[in-house]
Design a protein around this motif. Sequence first.
Motif, PDB file in Angstrom:
ATOM      1  N   LEU A 132     -49.235  26.069 -29.965  1.00 31.37           N
ATOM      2  CA  LEU A 132     -48.678  24.748 -30.191  1.00 31.37           C
ATOM      3  C   LEU A 132     -49.072  23.811 -29.059  1.00 31.37           C
ATOM      4  CD1 LEU A 132     -46.740  23.034 -31.975  1.00 31.37           C
ATOM      5  CD2 LEU A 132     -44.907  23.759 -30.451  1.00 31.37           C
ATOM      6  N   LYS A 133     -49.497  22.614 -29.418  1.00 30.64           N
ATOM      7  CA  LYS A 133     -49.897  21.642 -28.409  1.00 30.64           C
ATOM      8  C   LYS A 133     -48.674  21.178 -27.631  1.00 30.64           C
ATOM      9  CE  LYS A 133     -52.344  17.265 -27.758  1.00 30.64           C
ATOM     10  NZ  LYS A 133     -53.288  17.833 -26.785  1.00 30.64           N
ATOM     11  N   GLY A 134     -48.725  21.310 -26.313  1.00 24.35           N
ATOM     12  CA  GLY A 134     -47.610  20.911 -25.467  1.00 24.35           C
ATOM     13  C   GLY A 134     -46.663  22.030 -25.122  1.00 24.35           C
ATOM     14  N   SER A 135     -46.920  23.249 -25.589  1.00 24.00           N
ATOM     15  CA  SER A 135     -46.032  24.368 -25.276  1.00 24.00           C
ATOM     16  C   SER A 135     -46.288  24.865 -23.861  1.00 24.00           C
ATOM     17  CB  SER A 135     -46.237  25.502 -26.282  1.00 24.00           C
ATOM     18  OG  SER A 135     -47.571  25.978 -26.230  1.00 24.00           O
ATOM     19  N   ARG A 136     -45.346  25.641 -23.348  1.00 22.00           N
ATOM     20  CA  ARG A 136     -45.435  26.155 -21.979  1.00 22.00           C
ATOM     21  C   ARG A 136     -46.077  27.525 -21.973  1.00 22.00           C
ATOM     22  NH1 ARG A 136     -39.839  26.688 -19.814  1.00 22.00           N
ATOM     23  NH2 ARG A 136     -40.932  26.971 -17.837  1.00 22.00           N
ATOM     24  N   PRO A 137     -46.936  27.817 -21.003  1.00 23.80           N
ATOM     25  CA  PRO A 137     -47.547  29.146 -20.929  1.00 23.80           C
ATOM     26  C   PRO A 137     -46.760  30.088 -20.025  1.00 23.80           C
ATOM     27  CG  PRO A 137     -48.670  27.690 -19.417  1.00 23.80           C
ATOM     28  CD  PRO A 137     -47.575  26.874 -20.065  1.00 23.80           C
ATOM     29  N   GLU A 195     -40.269  22.891 -17.106  1.00 25.56           N
ATOM     30  CA  GLU A 195     -39.452  23.096 -18.315  1.00 25.56           C
ATOM     31  C   GLU A 195     -39.226  21.799 -19.073  1.00 25.56           C
ATOM     32  OE1 GLU A 195     -35.127  25.061 -19.530  1.00 25.56           O
ATOM     33  OE2 GLU A 195     -35.758  24.927 -17.417  1.00 25.56           O
ATOM     34  N   ARG A 196     -39.012  20.707 -18.375  1.00 20.54           N
ATOM     35  CA  ARG A 196     -38.697  19.440 -19.037  1.00 20.54           C
ATOM     36  C   ARG A 196     -39.769  18.402 -18.750  1.00 20.54           C
ATOM     37  NH1 ARG A 196     -32.209  18.780 -17.748  1.00 20.54           N
ATOM     38  NH2 ARG A 196     -31.540  20.763 -18.701  1.00 20.54           N
ATOM     39  N   THR A 197     -40.995  18.794 -18.849  1.00 18.70           N
ATOM     40  CA  THR A 197     -42.068  17.846 -18.592  1.00 18.70           C
ATOM     41  C   THR A 197     -42.230  16.884 -19.752  1.00 18.70           C
ATOM     42  OG1 THR A 197     -44.409  17.665 -18.009  1.00 18.70           O
ATOM     43  CG2 THR A 197     -43.813  19.348 -19.608  1.00 18.70           C
ATOM     44  N   ARG A 198     -42.752  15.721 -19.466  1.00 22.18           N
ATOM     45  CA  ARG A 198     -42.938  14.706 -20.496  1.00 22.18           C
ATOM     46  C   ARG A 198     -44.079  15.120 -21.420  1.00 22.18           C
ATOM     47  NH1 ARG A 198     -44.198   8.280 -19.364  1.00 22.18           N
ATOM     48  NH2 ARG A 198     -44.179   7.615 -21.545  1.00 22.18           N
ATOM     49  N   GLY A 199     -43.821  15.092 -22.710  1.00 19.22           N
ATOM     50  CA  GLY A 199     -44.822  15.494 -23.692  1.00 19.22           C
ATOM     51  C   GLY A 199     -44.870  16.978 -23.945  1.00 19.22           C
ATOM     52  N   GLY A 200     -44.038  17.759 -23.264  1.00 15.66           N
ATOM     53  CA  GLY A 200     -44.028  19.200 -23.461  1.00 15.66           C
ATOM     54  C   GLY A 200     -43.049  19.624 -24.542  1.00 15.66           C
ATOM     55  N   LYS A 201     -43.254  20.816 -25.049  1.00 16.14           N
ATOM     56  CA  LYS A 201     -42.387  21.391 -26.071  1.00 16.14           C
ATOM     57  C   LYS A 201     -41.588  22.550 -25.468  1.00 16.14           C
ATOM     58  CE  LYS A 201     -44.265  18.887 -29.389  1.00 16.14           C
ATOM     59  NZ  LYS A 201     -45.357  18.254 -28.614  1.00 16.14           N
ATOM     60  N   PRO A 202     -40.357  22.739 -25.921  1.00 14.65           N
ATOM     61  CA  PRO A 202     -39.540  23.836 -25.363  1.00 14.65           C
ATOM     62  C   PRO A 202     -39.873  25.177 -26.002  1.00 14.65           C
ATOM     63  CG  PRO A 202     -38.272  22.610 -26.965  1.00 14.65           C
ATOM     64  CD  PRO A 202     -39.602  21.897 -26.859  1.00 14.65           C
ATOM     65  N   PHE A 203     -41.146  25.513 -26.050  1.00 17.36           N
ATOM     66  CA  PHE A 203     -41.582  26.772 -26.636  1.00 17.36           C
ATOM     67  C   PHE A 203     -42.537  27.464 -25.675  1.00 17.36           C
ATOM     68  CE2 PHE A 203     -40.850  23.834 -30.199  1.00 17.36           C
ATOM     69  CZ  PHE A 203     -39.834  24.510 -30.855  1.00 17.36           C
ATOM     70  N   VAL A 204     -42.552  28.771 -25.732  1.00 13.72           N
ATOM     71  CA  VAL A 204     -43.488  29.585 -24.958  1.00 13.72           C
ATOM     72  C   VAL A 204     -44.223  30.468 -25.955  1.00 13.72           C
ATOM     73  CG1 VAL A 204     -43.750  31.322 -23.171  1.00 13.72           C
ATOM     74  CG2 VAL A 204     -42.006  29.555 -22.925  1.00 13.72           C
ATOM     75  N   ASP A 205     -45.480  30.132 -26.238  1.00 20.55           N
ATOM     76  CA  ASP A 205     -46.210  30.872 -27.261  1.00 20.55           C
ATOM     77  C   ASP A 205     -47.603  31.307 -26.823  1.00 20.55           C
ATOM     78  OD1 ASP A 205     -47.344  28.396 -27.132  1.00 20.55           O
ATOM     79  OD2 ASP A 205     -47.369  28.026 -29.299  1.00 20.55           O
ATOM     80  N   HIS A 206     -47.942  31.176 -25.532  1.00 20.78           N
ATOM     81  CA  HIS A 206     -49.234  31.678 -25.069  1.00 20.78           C
ATOM     82  C   HIS A 206     -49.125  32.131 -23.618  1.00 20.78           C
ATOM     83  CE1 HIS A 206     -49.263  27.397 -23.956  1.00 20.78           C
ATOM     84  NE2 HIS A 206     -50.153  27.699 -23.021  1.00 20.78           N
TER      85      HIS A 206
END
Length: 309
Positions: free
Chosen positions: A129-134, A163-174
């Motif tokens: 997902l674009k914007g997700s956290r690694p 965790e709360r960056t601008r444009g980021g998503k609250p998901f970890v998928d990679h």
Amino acid sequence: MSSVYKSLSKQKPTSQPATENGDPKPRNRQRLLILSSRGVTFRHRHLLTDLHALLPHSRKDAKLDTKQHLPQLNELADLYNCNNIAFFEARKSQDLYLWLAKPPNGPTIKMHCQNIHTMEELNFTGNCLKGSRPVLSFDAQFEGAAHLRVLKELLTQAFGVPERTRGGKPFVDHVMAFTMVGGKIWVRVYQISETEAGKVKAGDEEVELPAVNGKGGETNLSLVEIGPRFVLTPIVMLEGSFGGPVIYENKEFVSPNQVRSDVRRVKAGRYNKRAEGTVESKVRKRDLGLRTGEGTREVDELDERVLFR
């Protein structure tokens, strides 16, 4: 529903997340400035684009005109409110070096970037997902030496998405994996793929299997590579930001210019050896009188043409 979601998302939370002691949890405010120098190739440019797409807390800037006055990057990072810099320096339109710095006080590490393969080139089946956290995964060898621990901290703050960056998503998928092999850091990116344990793939269709002992809902986790992939070789580590005393230097690193020079020298040695062999062959034939117009052959008294004429 969209208007309700927007109104709820704009509301500030009444309570901040707290630690075990009850103190408010410090907020991770990391921002990464990504830019390159003049002379980058299309492969280098696509690598920067892939990293910028994977890191939502990064800001991509235009190319830097100078390669000598790198401390100017500290002022540029302060202008864009960034506390991490990833500067890709291109040399001779074929060599790429990565500068990771922590402005304004440092440290800074310079690494040679090689074996670059971009997402478009690899065309892997994985996706995220674009914007997700690694999830950052480091090899156990990063804890073996002091300079490797500093390097691990630099990589964590540069590639770790807050965790709360601008444009980021609250998901970890990679997952971004950093593996130390042979003094080089191998960087790979994988997607976290979840499949239900009660389903198997038969041909092009998924067949659901009955639950065993009444257990259902279990999932199997697997990793599918996404890209990009590249290899980093640490060269030197500076105490300050793009300056200061050297605190670590890799004595085993060989410059790519030196490698190309050695290859040319070996090829030139083989050519010189063939040229000297050709000259010796001509001299030998001339001494034997086998070359016309280059002297006469001396006839011995015991030659067959003299004894049996």
